[in-house]
Scaffold this motif. Structure first.
Motif, PDB file in Angstrom:
ATOM      1  N   PHE A  93      40.711  53.298  54.920  1.00 22.00           N
ATOM      2  CA  PHE A  93      40.215  53.610  53.582  1.00 22.00           C
ATOM      3  C   PHE A  93      40.994  52.856  52.516  1.00 22.00           C
ATOM      4  O   PHE A  93      40.405  52.314  51.567  1.00 22.00           O
ATOM      5  N   HIS A  94      42.298  52.819  52.644  1.00 25.97           N
ATOM      6  CA  HIS A  94      43.102  52.070  51.666  1.00 25.97           C
ATOM      7  C   HIS A  94      42.602  50.630  51.555  1.00 25.97           C
ATOM      8  O   HIS A  94      42.432  50.097  50.463  1.00 25.97           O
ATOM      9  N   HIS A  95      42.362  49.995  52.691  1.00 28.19           N
ATOM     10  CA  HIS A  95      41.955  48.593  52.672  1.00 28.19           C
ATOM     11  C   HIS A  95      40.561  48.389  52.087  1.00 28.19           C
ATOM     12  O   HIS A  95      40.351  47.440  51.323  1.00 28.19           O
ATOM     13  N   ILE A  96      39.622  49.255  52.417  1.00 29.04           N
ATOM     14  CA  ILE A  96      38.267  49.047  51.856  1.00 29.04           C
ATOM     15  C   ILE A  96      38.238  49.382  50.365  1.00 29.04           C
ATOM     16  O   ILE A  96      37.526  48.731  49.604  1.00 29.04           O
ATOM     17  N   ASP A  97      39.009  50.374  49.942  1.00 27.45           N
ATOM     18  CA  ASP A  97      39.091  50.703  48.513  1.00 27.45           C
ATOM     19  C   ASP A  97      39.673  49.522  47.746  1.00 27.45           C
ATOM     20  O   ASP A  97      39.137  49.102  46.716  1.00 27.45           O
ATOM     21  N   ASN A  98      40.753  48.968  48.260  1.00 28.10           N
ATOM     22  CA  ASN A  98      41.383  47.829  47.608  1.00 28.10           C
ATOM     23  C   ASN A  98      40.450  46.615  47.606  1.00 28.10           C
ATOM     24  O   ASN A  98      40.352  45.902  46.613  1.00 28.10           O
ATOM     25  N   LEU A  99      39.756  46.396  48.718  1.00 28.37           N
ATOM     26  CA  LEU A  99      38.819  45.271  48.812  1.00 28.37           C
ATOM     27  C   LEU A  99      37.745  45.368  47.726  1.00 28.37           C
ATOM     28  O   LEU A  99      37.503  44.401  46.991  1.00 28.37           O
ATOM     29  N   ASP A 100      37.107  46.526  47.606  1.00 29.73           N
ATOM     30  CA  ASP A 100      36.048  46.669  46.605  1.00 29.73           C
ATOM     31  C   ASP A 100      36.602  46.522  45.193  1.00 29.73           C
ATOM     32  O   ASP A 100      35.982  45.873  44.344  1.00 29.73           O
ATOM     33  N   ALA A 101      37.759  47.103  44.927  1.00 30.71           N
ATOM     34  CA  ALA A 101      38.358  46.997  43.595  1.00 30.71           C
ATOM     35  C   ALA A 101      38.675  45.544  43.250  1.00 30.71           C
ATOM     36  O   ALA A 101      38.393  45.081  42.133  1.00 30.71           O
ATOM     37  N   GLN A 102      39.259  44.813  44.205  1.00 30.24           N
ATOM     38  CA  GLN A 102      39.633  43.424  43.940  1.00 30.24           C
ATOM     39  C   GLN A 102      38.402  42.535  43.770  1.00 30.24           C
ATOM     40  O   GLN A 102      38.365  41.679  42.879  1.00 30.24           O
ATOM     41  N   ILE A 103      37.409  42.726  44.606  1.00 25.48           N
ATOM     42  CA  ILE A 103      36.184  41.917  44.464  1.00 25.48           C
ATOM     43  C   ILE A 103      35.555  42.162  43.105  1.00 25.48           C
ATOM     44  O   ILE A 103      35.179  41.217  42.401  1.00 25.48           O
ATOM     45  N   ASP A 104      35.435  43.421  42.708  1.00 26.76           N
ATOM     46  CA  ASP A 104      34.821  43.727  41.410  1.00 26.76           C
ATOM     47  C   ASP A 104      35.636  43.126  40.271  1.00 26.76           C
ATOM     48  O   ASP A 104      35.076  42.487  39.375  1.00 26.76           O
ATOM     49  N   GLY A 105      36.947  43.309  40.302  1.00 23.16           N
ATOM     50  CA  GLY A 105      37.793  42.792  39.223  1.00 23.16           C
ATOM     51  C   GLY A 105      37.732  41.283  39.120  1.00 23.16           C
ATOM     52  O   GLY A 105      37.512  40.725  38.037  1.00 23.16           O
ATOM     53  N   TYR A 106      37.923  40.594  40.231  1.00 26.76           N
ATOM     54  CA  TYR A 106      37.915  39.132  40.205  1.00 26.76           C
ATOM     55  C   TYR A 106      36.526  38.582  39.886  1.00 26.76           C
ATOM     56  O   TYR A 106      36.409  37.583  39.160  1.00 26.76           O
ATOM     57  N   ALA A 107      35.487  39.190  40.392  1.00 26.17           N
ATOM     58  CA  ALA A 107      34.134  38.708  40.101  1.00 26.17           C
ATOM     59  C   ALA A 107      33.845  38.779  38.601  1.00 26.17           C
ATOM     60  O   ALA A 107      33.249  37.854  38.039  1.00 26.17           O
ATOM     61  N   ARG A 108      34.294  39.865  37.954  1.00 30.91           N
ATOM     62  CA  ARG A 108      34.079  39.975  36.503  1.00 30.91           C
ATOM     63  C   ARG A 108      34.893  38.940  35.747  1.00 30.91           C
ATOM     64  O   ARG A 108      34.415  38.327  34.797  1.00 30.91           O
ATOM     65  N   VAL A 109      36.145  38.699  36.158  1.00 35.71           N
ATOM     66  CA  VAL A 109      36.991  37.700  35.500  1.00 35.71           C
ATOM     67  C   VAL A 109      36.360  36.314  35.634  1.00 35.71           C
ATOM     68  O   VAL A 109      36.287  35.553  34.663  1.00 35.71           O
ATOM     69  N   LEU A 110      35.887  35.987  36.835  1.00 32.26           N
ATOM     70  CA  LEU A 110      35.259  34.681  37.042  1.00 32.26           C
ATOM     71  C   LEU A 110      33.987  34.537  36.218  1.00 32.26           C
ATOM     72  O   LEU A 110      33.748  33.496  35.609  1.00 32.26           O
ATOM     73  N   LYS A 111      33.172  35.582  36.182  1.00 35.90           N
ATOM     74  CA  LYS A 111      31.929  35.529  35.401  1.00 35.90           C
ATOM     75  C   LYS A 111      32.235  35.372  33.918  1.00 35.90           C
ATOM     76  O   LYS A 111      31.624  34.548  33.238  1.00 35.90           O
ATOM     77  N   GLU A 112      33.189  36.145  33.411  1.00 37.42           N
ATOM     78  CA  GLU A 112      33.544  36.049  31.991  1.00 37.42           C
ATOM     79  C   GLU A 112      34.118  34.680  31.663  1.00 37.42           C
ATOM     80  O   GLU A 112      33.838  34.119  30.605  1.00 37.42           O
ATOM     81  N   GLY A 113      34.897  34.119  32.583  1.00 37.78           N
ATOM     82  CA  GLY A 113      35.443  32.783  32.370  1.00 37.78           C
ATOM     83  C   GLY A 113      34.351  31.735  32.278  1.00 37.78           C
ATOM     84  O   GLY A 113      34.374  30.874  31.404  1.00 37.78           O
ATOM     85  N   ARG A 114      33.373  31.829  33.177  1.00 39.37           N
ATOM     86  CA  ARG A 114      32.256  30.877  33.145  1.00 39.37           C
ATOM     87  C   ARG A 114      31.448  31.024  31.859  1.00 39.37           C
ATOM     88  O   ARG A 114      31.015  30.047  31.279  1.00 39.37           O
ATOM     89  N   GLU A 115      31.234  32.282  31.445  1.00 39.74           N
ATOM     90  CA  GLU A 115      30.425  32.525  30.254  1.00 39.74           C
ATOM     91  C   GLU A 115      31.138  32.072  28.982  1.00 39.74           C
ATOM     92  O   GLU A 115      30.494  31.580  28.051  1.00 39.74           O
ATOM     93  N   THR A 116      32.453  32.233  28.922  1.00 39.07           N
ATOM     94  CA  THR A 116      33.165  31.892  27.687  1.00 39.07           C
ATOM     95  C   THR A 116      33.684  30.465  27.679  1.00 39.07           C
ATOM     96  O   THR A 116      33.790  29.851  26.626  1.00 39.07           O
ATOM     97  N   MET A 117      34.005  29.931  28.863  1.00 41.54           N
ATOM     98  CA  MET A 117      34.603  28.592  28.902  1.00 41.54           C
ATOM     99  C   MET A 117      33.677  27.562  29.538  1.00 41.54           C
ATOM    100  O   MET A 117      33.955  26.369  29.477  1.00 41.54           O
ATOM    101  N   GLY A 118      32.610  28.030  30.186  1.00 40.49           N
ATOM    102  CA  GLY A 118      31.640  27.117  30.761  1.00 40.49           C
ATOM    103  C   GLY A 118      32.054  26.545  32.109  1.00 40.49           C
ATOM    104  O   GLY A 118      33.222  26.564  32.486  1.00 40.49           O
ATOM    105  N   GLY A 119      31.060  26.101  32.835  1.00 38.09           N
ATOM    106  CA  GLY A 119      31.262  25.367  34.089  1.00 38.09           C
ATOM    107  C   GLY A 119      32.126  26.032  35.126  1.00 38.09           C
ATOM    108  O   GLY A 119      31.957  27.180  35.441  1.00 38.09           O
ATOM    109  N   ASP A 120      33.080  25.259  35.629  1.00 37.14           N
ATOM    110  CA  ASP A 120      33.939  25.690  36.731  1.00 37.14           C
ATOM    111  C   ASP A 120      35.225  26.350  36.276  1.00 37.14           C
ATOM    112  O   ASP A 120      36.188  26.454  37.026  1.00 37.14           O
ATOM    113  N   SER A 121      35.296  26.776  35.042  1.00 36.45           N
ATOM    114  CA  SER A 121      36.525  27.375  34.512  1.00 36.45           C
ATOM    115  C   SER A 121      36.985  28.517  35.376  1.00 36.45           C
ATOM    116  O   SER A 121      38.129  28.748  35.571  1.00 36.45           O
TER     117      SER A 121
END
Length: 179
Positions: free
Chosen positions: A151-179
């Protein structure tokens, strides 16, 4: 859930007017993972789907215990977080934290279910208090059962995927391209 006692407990909790509403509306966090109204429920659904697949691959896992843990591990967030106007920590959340609050809430409902197996309750509480995986991340206990470790590992996995996916999406939206 196949276990009628666990199913009854979770049904009672979700049908409780106050708890049910707060649970469905709560964010899972303030800034990192699922930090929006309804984020906790999205986190629970994703964890439940992961558990279903893992239990097919690893039949030695207690499927019902893990599914119940999906709902219960962050239950304290309904008291830790304020989210009616803006997402922030409550005074109780800052001072006590969602892990302790979750065990307290679970205890309130377990008291109404005398038919629940006490060993199952202890194992659920253990997953709640160990789900962050390390003392420095807020777990009062380290995971000591197979289900708690998984459970610890799957909880951490979902939290990290969600957090990083949002950071990457926001970076692309605000800085464009492969930022």
């Amino acid at each position: 859930l196949r276990n009628p006692q666990l199913r009854g407990l979770l049904t009672m909790m979700m049908e409780d007017e106050e708890l049910g509403w707060r649970f469905r509306a709560a964010p899972a966090g303030k800034t990192w993972h699922h930090p929006y109204v309804g984020g906790l429920m999205e986190h629970v659904v994703k964890l439940s789907r992961i558990v279903m697949v893992l239990c097919e691959l690893y039949p030695e896992l207690d499927r019902d215990l893990l599914l119940a843990a999906c709902f219960l591990h962050d239950l304290g967030k309904i008291r830790e977080m304020e989210y009616e106007k803006a997402i922030d920590y409550s005074s109780e959340g800052r001072l006590v934290g969602h892990v302790v609050q979750g065990v307290e809430i679970l205890g309130e409902f377990v008291a109404r279910c005398p038919e629940l197996d006490r060993e199952t309750v202890f194992r659920l509480k253990h997953i709640i208090v160990s789900h962050q995986g390390a003392y420095e991340f807020g777990s009062p206990k380290l995971p000591k059962t197979l289900e708690a470790i998984v459970f610890h590992h799957i909880d951490n996995l979902d939290a990290q995927i969600d957090g990083y996916a949002r950071v990457l999406k926001e970076g692309r939206e605000t800085m464009g391209g492969d930022s």
